[in-house]
Motif scaffolding. Structure first.
Motif, mmCIF file in Angstrom:
data_model
loop_
_atom_site.group_PDB
_atom_site.id
_atom_site.type_symbol
_atom_site.label_atom_id
_atom_site.label_comp_id
_atom_site.label_asym_id
_atom_site.label_seq_id
_atom_site.Cartn_x
_atom_site.Cartn_y
_atom_site.Cartn_z
ATOM 1 N N ALA A 67 0.831 -1.203 0.000
ATOM 2 C CA ALA A 67 0.000 0.000 0.000
ATOM 3 C C ALA A 67 0.868 1.256 0.000
ATOM 4 O O ALA A 67 0.589 2.212 -0.724
ATOM 5 N N VAL A 68 1.927 1.239 0.786
ATOM 6 C CA VAL A 68 2.832 2.391 0.830
ATOM 7 C C VAL A 68 3.475 2.599 -0.539
ATOM 8 O O VAL A 68 3.579 3.737 -1.024
ATOM 9 N N GLU A 69 3.890 1.523 -1.198
ATOM 10 C CA GLU A 69 4.497 1.646 -2.521
ATOM 11 C C GLU A 69 3.507 2.223 -3.532
ATOM 12 O O GLU A 69 3.849 3.112 -4.322
ATOM 13 N N ALA A 70 2.256 1.749 -3.501
ATOM 14 C CA ALA A 70 1.242 2.244 -4.428
ATOM 15 C C ALA A 70 0.927 3.715 -4.156
ATOM 16 O O ALA A 70 0.854 4.525 -5.080
ATOM 17 N N LEU A 71 0.757 4.055 -2.900
ATOM 18 C CA LEU A 71 0.466 5.448 -2.565
ATOM 19 C C LEU A 71 1.640 6.355 -2.902
ATOM 20 O O LEU A 71 1.448 7.482 -3.380
ATOM 21 N N SER A 72 2.845 5.873 -2.683
ATOM 22 C CA SER A 72 4.039 6.657 -3.039
ATOM 23 C C SER A 72 4.108 6.880 -4.544
ATOM 24 O O SER A 72 4.471 7.966 -5.006
ATOM 25 N N ALA A 73 3.750 5.855 -5.306
ATOM 26 C CA ALA A 73 3.762 5.989 -6.766
ATOM 27 C C ALA A 73 2.767 7.053 -7.221
ATOM 28 O O ALA A 73 3.032 7.799 -8.167
ATOM 29 N N LEU A 84 -5.080 6.547 -17.672
ATOM 30 C CA LEU A 84 -5.216 5.131 -18.009
ATOM 31 C C LEU A 84 -6.498 4.537 -17.437
ATOM 32 O O LEU A 84 -7.112 3.665 -18.065
ATOM 33 N N VAL A 85 -6.921 4.990 -16.273
ATOM 34 C CA VAL A 85 -8.198 4.520 -15.721
ATOM 35 C C VAL A 85 -9.332 4.937 -16.651
ATOM 36 O O VAL A 85 -10.209 4.135 -16.971
ATOM 37 N N ARG A 86 -9.284 6.176 -17.132
ATOM 38 C CA ARG A 86 -10.324 6.656 -18.056
ATOM 39 C C ARG A 86 -10.265 5.924 -19.396
ATOM 40 O O ARG A 86 -11.297 5.719 -20.040
ATOM 41 N N ALA A 87 -9.069 5.537 -19.827
ATOM 42 C CA ALA A 87 -8.910 4.873 -21.126
ATOM 43 C C ALA A 87 -9.525 3.480 -21.142
ATOM 44 O O ALA A 87 -9.835 2.954 -22.206
ATOM 45 N N GLY A 88 -9.686 2.867 -19.994
ATOM 46 C CA GLY A 88 -10.279 1.541 -19.934
ATOM 47 C C GLY A 88 -9.277 0.438 -20.220
ATOM 48 O O GLY A 88 -8.070 0.680 -20.359
ATOM 49 N N ALA A 89 -9.784 -0.767 -20.361
ATOM 50 C CA ALA A 89 -8.930 -1.946 -20.519
ATOM 51 C C ALA A 89 -8.118 -1.916 -21.806
ATOM 52 O O ALA A 89 -7.073 -2.544 -21.898
ATOM 53 N N GLY A 90 -8.576 -1.172 -22.811
ATOM 54 C CA GLY A 90 -7.836 -1.075 -24.064
ATOM 55 C C GLY A 90 -6.506 -0.360 -23.923
ATOM 56 O O GLY A 90 -5.572 -0.616 -24.662
ATOM 57 N N GLY A 102 2.130 -2.028 -8.991
ATOM 58 C CA GLY A 102 0.954 -2.848 -9.275
ATOM 59 C C GLY A 102 -0.261 -2.053 -9.716
ATOM 60 O O GLY A 102 -1.382 -2.532 -9.610
ATOM 61 N N LEU A 103 -0.042 -0.840 -10.238
ATOM 62 C CA LEU A 103 -1.163 0.005 -10.620
ATOM 63 C C LEU A 103 -1.420 0.045 -12.121
ATOM 64 O O LEU A 103 -2.507 0.443 -12.549
ATOM 65 N N ILE A 104 -0.420 -0.343 -12.931
ATOM 66 C CA ILE A 104 -0.616 -0.390 -14.377
ATOM 67 C C ILE A 104 -0.006 -1.662 -14.938
ATOM 68 O O ILE A 104 0.824 -2.304 -14.285
ATOM 69 N N ARG A 105 -0.418 -2.003 -16.146
ATOM 70 C CA ARG A 105 0.120 -3.151 -16.880
ATOM 71 C C ARG A 105 0.577 -2.666 -18.248
ATOM 72 O O ARG A 105 0.137 -1.620 -18.721
ATOM 73 N N SER A 106 1.405 -3.480 -18.876
ATOM 74 C CA SER A 106 1.818 -3.171 -20.248
ATOM 75 C C SER A 106 1.740 -4.437 -21.083
ATOM 76 O O SER A 106 1.852 -5.551 -20.569
ATOM 77 N N GLY A 164 -7.310 -4.556 -10.859
ATOM 78 C CA GLY A 164 -7.165 -5.405 -9.674
ATOM 79 C C GLY A 164 -6.291 -4.733 -8.627
ATOM 80 O O GLY A 164 -6.621 -4.717 -7.440
ATOM 81 N N GLY A 165 -5.170 -4.167 -9.068
ATOM 82 C CA GLY A 165 -4.285 -3.443 -8.151
ATOM 83 C C GLY A 165 -4.958 -2.229 -7.556
ATOM 84 O O GLY A 165 -4.809 -1.931 -6.369
ATOM 85 N N MET A 166 -5.725 -1.523 -8.391
ATOM 86 C CA MET A 166 -6.453 -0.357 -7.901
ATOM 87 C C MET A 166 -7.490 -0.777 -6.857
ATOM 88 O O MET A 166 -7.628 -0.147 -5.803
ATOM 89 N N GLY A 167 -8.193 -1.864 -7.138
ATOM 90 C CA GLY A 167 -9.183 -2.370 -6.187
ATOM 91 C C GLY A 167 -8.551 -2.808 -4.881
ATOM 92 O O GLY A 167 -9.105 -2.568 -3.803
#
Length: 113
Positions: free
Chosen positions: A6-12, A25-31, A60-64, A78-81
């Motif tokens: 959680a600290v790592e995600a919040l720091s990011a 990226l959240v607004r862009a959706g899964a695409g 753990g907040l984005i994927r590529s 999932g990471g956001m949740g």
């Protein structure tokens, strides 16, 4: 999610450009979006963006994913949740009216990944 994650995600997210990238990226959706488009939208240089994307990915907040010669980035819902769940895990303390506004705000906000 444990405290160190959680600290790592919040720091990011505790940086203006990284928060802007994540929200885009959240607004862009899964695409998702290609890196070049993200750089233009957020207004950062490509090498700076690369650093921000790496930090968000490690948190753990984005994927590529690779599509041809492009790398497409998307929010990791999932990471956001997991992060949101961590933040509200102890919220109600037996009083659901405390978290009711949070639950209402979150309903229907996240597309399925």
């Amino acid at each position: 999610m444990l405290l160190p994650e959680a600290v790592e995600a919040l720091s990011a997210l505790a940086h203006g450009h990284r928060l802007a990238v994540f929200r885009l990226l959240v607004r862009a959706g899964a695409g998702g979006l290609p890196a070049g488009e993200i750089a233009r939208e957020v207004g950062v240089l490509p090498n700076t963006l690369s650093t921000h994307l790496t930090i968000l990915g490690h948190a753990g907040l984005i994927r590529s994913r690779r599509e041809g010669r492009s790398v497409i980035y998307s929010a990791d819902y999932g990471g956001m949740g997991d992060l949101l769940g961590f933040l509200v895990a102890d919220c109600c303390a037996g009083r659901p009216e405390i978290c009711a506004p949070l639950v209402e705000a979150a309903q229907g906000c996240c597309p399925s990944a």
